[in-house]
Design an enzyme around this catalytic site. Structure first.
Site, PDB file in Angstrom:
ATOM      1  N   GLY A  75      -3.138   7.169 -11.447  1.00 45.32           N
ATOM      2  CA  GLY A  75      -3.108   6.100 -10.350  1.00 45.32           C
ATOM      3  C   GLY A  75      -4.084   6.329  -8.667  1.00 45.32           C
ATOM      4  O   GLY A  75      -5.243   5.913  -9.159  1.00 45.32           O
ATOM      5  N   TRP A  90      -1.574  -1.206 -16.748  1.00 41.82           N
ATOM      6  CA  TRP A  90      -1.717  -1.713 -15.458  1.00 41.82           C
ATOM      7  C   TRP A  90      -2.877  -2.812 -15.777  1.00 41.82           C
ATOM      8  O   TRP A  90      -3.763  -3.253 -14.608  1.00 41.82           O
ATOM      9  CB  TRP A  90      -1.762  -1.218 -13.957  1.00 41.82           C
ATOM     10  CG  TRP A  90      -0.294  -1.582 -13.573  1.00 41.82           C
ATOM     11  CD1 TRP A  90       0.851  -0.790 -13.560  1.00 41.82           C
ATOM     12  CD2 TRP A  90       0.745  -2.522 -13.425  1.00 41.82           C
ATOM     13  NE1 TRP A  90       1.790  -1.132 -13.587  1.00 41.82           N
ATOM     14  CE2 TRP A  90       1.965  -2.444 -13.356  1.00 41.82           C
ATOM     15  CE3 TRP A  90       0.813  -4.148 -13.077  1.00 41.82           C
ATOM     16  CZ2 TRP A  90       3.079  -3.027 -12.831  1.00 41.82           C
ATOM     17  CZ3 TRP A  90       1.817  -5.151 -13.537  1.00 41.82           C
ATOM     18  CH2 TRP A  90       2.615  -4.336 -12.482  1.00 41.82           C
ATOM     19  N   GLU A 116      -6.182  -1.180  -5.736  1.00 39.83           N
ATOM     20  CA  GLU A 116      -7.772  -1.183  -5.365  1.00 39.83           C
ATOM     21  C   GLU A 116      -8.132  -0.186  -4.580  1.00 39.83           C
ATOM     22  O   GLU A 116      -8.401  -0.546  -3.444  1.00 39.83           O
ATOM     23  CB  GLU A 116      -8.929  -2.516  -4.638  1.00 39.83           C
ATOM     24  CG  GLU A 116      -9.125  -2.888  -6.269  1.00 39.83           C
ATOM     25  CD  GLU A 116     -10.092  -4.455  -5.947  1.00 39.83           C
ATOM     26  OE1 GLU A 116     -11.053  -4.218  -5.647  1.00 39.83           O
ATOM     27  OE2 GLU A 116      -9.655  -5.003  -7.005  1.00 39.83           O
ATOM     28  N   GLY A 117      -6.961   0.746  -4.210  1.00 39.10           N
ATOM     29  CA  GLY A 117      -6.859   1.534  -3.442  1.00 39.10           C
ATOM     30  C   GLY A 117      -5.265   1.133  -2.209  1.00 39.10           C
ATOM     31  O   GLY A 117      -5.645   0.198  -1.929  1.00 39.10           O
ATOM     32  N   SER A 144      -1.939   1.483   0.690  1.00 38.25           N
ATOM     33  CA  SER A 144      -2.235   1.256   1.591  1.00 38.25           C
ATOM     34  C   SER A 144      -2.673   3.172   2.592  1.00 38.25           C
ATOM     35  O   SER A 144      -3.157   3.028   3.184  1.00 38.25           O
ATOM     36  CB  SER A 144      -1.157   0.611   2.748  1.00 38.25           C
ATOM     37  OG  SER A 144      -1.128  -0.775   2.502  1.00 38.25           O
TER      38      SER A 144
END
Ligand code: FAD
Length: 398
Positions: free
Chosen positions: A147, A173, A381-382, A384
């Site tokens: 991930g 996902w 998209e990364g 936090s």
């Protein structure tokens, strides 16, 4: 009392507080807002409740020029500046997280990655259909065991003795995965090489050797989006499916994600704005103890904080967009924008639910959907935490 269908998702005339948009950019914002209000808002609640991907939405986004928006006019796009991209994604995000998420993948990840890294034949085959909404794209990066640590992905690309490649592995996902006509797929030519083995492939779907199934379970938010598990077993592709140089796919993925983070951050500003607008509408209308809720200082404190953080978020997003336009943007700029905007919007949606009392706990009002949708923007998209690692590394490395 307002219901979800009539609650305003924007703040009348004060919604652009904190931005210093030029008149033409402001007019652009109003155009996208009018589109979102007319075409997306009527379906936003229903597609969430029915967990239905609405194919007509793709045609509507294309007809408005949104799917080709960020591409240069020479490539058939609308040539939006990064600021216009941020403005558009704020407007879409305020109304429908599913539509904004779709655009982030279709245009931000697939079309733009292909435009920047594809060869002439790949661009000629796919850019037009993707911008016209005739084809749907997906971005196949995440795997069950890879991930945040993208470089550890295990999907294998092996040379076939007759030429071309054989691919095996599993992605999950994947937004649009079940409905996509084309997938930008990341696989490694040698897992021992880590990131240096990762290569991008363009795969037309459906294809023999590719099985697509819906994600197990029920998503917390983005329920009107398509999320799939994609199993690849013996998929044959030719050398013409390779996007960019062999072994350079990691950079293509990371640069695509870094670019896409601006749309995620802008979408979070939209969700934040919608949460604040709903909270203002509700607390000025509902009376308790003989006066509107908005007259109580503890309620005012929350509304004031939501507004202040909204303006701070938007300022970071627009700063990043302007730096992107003048070529001075760093990965830290977009990491800060995504980190702050998504976390601030999460705080705002939580306050909005609380300020609605029990009504905030029901899909009759929009705030619970906003609260559910924002959680994903903190993850994809990364996450936090990953944005923080990018920033901390930058501080340590100087
Ligand atoms: C709605 C939705 C849509 C998506 N769409 C796509 C798509 O289209 N294509 C695609 O490829 N992927 C997609 N994803 C996947 C998404 O990109 C990943 O979920 C995300 O990168 C995080 O990976 P993970 O879920 O495996 O979490 P993990 O990486 O396992 O992380 C779990 C937790 O550990 C933390 N963590 C991990 N590493 C560190 C570290 N170094 N330091 C501190 N904390 C850390 C994370 O922040 C997180 O809190 C989507 C996800 C969602 C929810």
């Amino acid at each position: 009392m307002s219901t979800a269908d009539t609650t305003p998702l924007w703040l009348p005339d004060s919604d652009l507080v904190g931005s210093d948009l030029a008149d033409d950019d402001r007019a652009f914002a109003r155009r996208i807002r009018a589109f979102a209000e007319a075409k997306l808002a009527p379906h936003a609640r229903a597609i969430d409740e029915q967990r239905a991907f609405r194919r007509a939405m793709v045609d509507e986004l294309a007809a408005e020029g949104i799917l080709g928006g960020p591409l240069p006019t020479a490539a058939g796009g609308a040539g939006w500046s990064p600021l216009r991209l941020a403005i558009a994604h704020e407007e879409l995000g305020a109304v429908c997280g599913n539509a904004r998420g779709f655009c982030a993948v279709q245009t931000g990840l697939v079309t733009q990655c292909l435009f920047k890294n594809g060869d002439d034949a790949q661009r000629a085959r796919w850019l037009g259909p993707l911008m016209r909404g005739a084809a749907i794209g997906c971005f196949g990066l995440t795997e069950p065991e890879a991930g945040s640590d993208v470089a550890s992905l295990q999907t294998r690309a092996e040379r076939h003795r007759d030429g071309g490649w054989v691919l095996r592995g599993q992605k999950h996902w994947i937004t649009n995965g079940g409905v996509a006509d084309v997938m930008l797929l990341f696989a490694t030519v040698d897992p021992a090489l880590g990131g240096k083995g990762i290569t991008a492939f363009l795969v037309e779907l459906p294809a023999a050797g590719v099985t697509r199934t819906p994600m197990p379970g029920v998503e917390l938010g983005h329920r009107g989006s398509d999320h799939a598990v994609i199993t690849i077993d013996g998929l044959r592709v030719g050398d013409d499916a390779v996007v960019g140089p062999i072994g350079k796919g990691f950079g293509i993925a990371l640069n695509g994600l870094a670019a896409g983070r601006l749309s995620v951050a802008a979408g979070a500003v939209g969700i934040h704005r919608a949460a604040l607008a709903a909270a203002v509408a509700f607390t000025t209308g509902r009376q308790q103890f003989g006066q509107p809720l908005a007259k109580f200082q503890m309620v005012q404190e929350r509304l004031a904080d939501m507004l202040t953080e909204l303006c701070a978020s938007r300022a970071l997003v627009h700063r990043c967009a302007r730096r992107r336009a003048d070529g001075s943007e760093t990965h830290a700029d977009v990491a800060m924008a995504k980190l702050y905007a998504t976390e601030a919007a999460a705080r705002a949606t939580e306050q909005a639910v609380m300020l609605h009392g029990a009504r905030g706990y029901s899909s009759e009002f929009p705030v619970e959907r906003l609260w559910r949708d924002i959680q994903a923007l903190r993850i994809y998209e990364g996450t936090s935490m990953i944005q923080r690692t990018i920033l901390a590394r930058m501080l340590a490395d100087g």
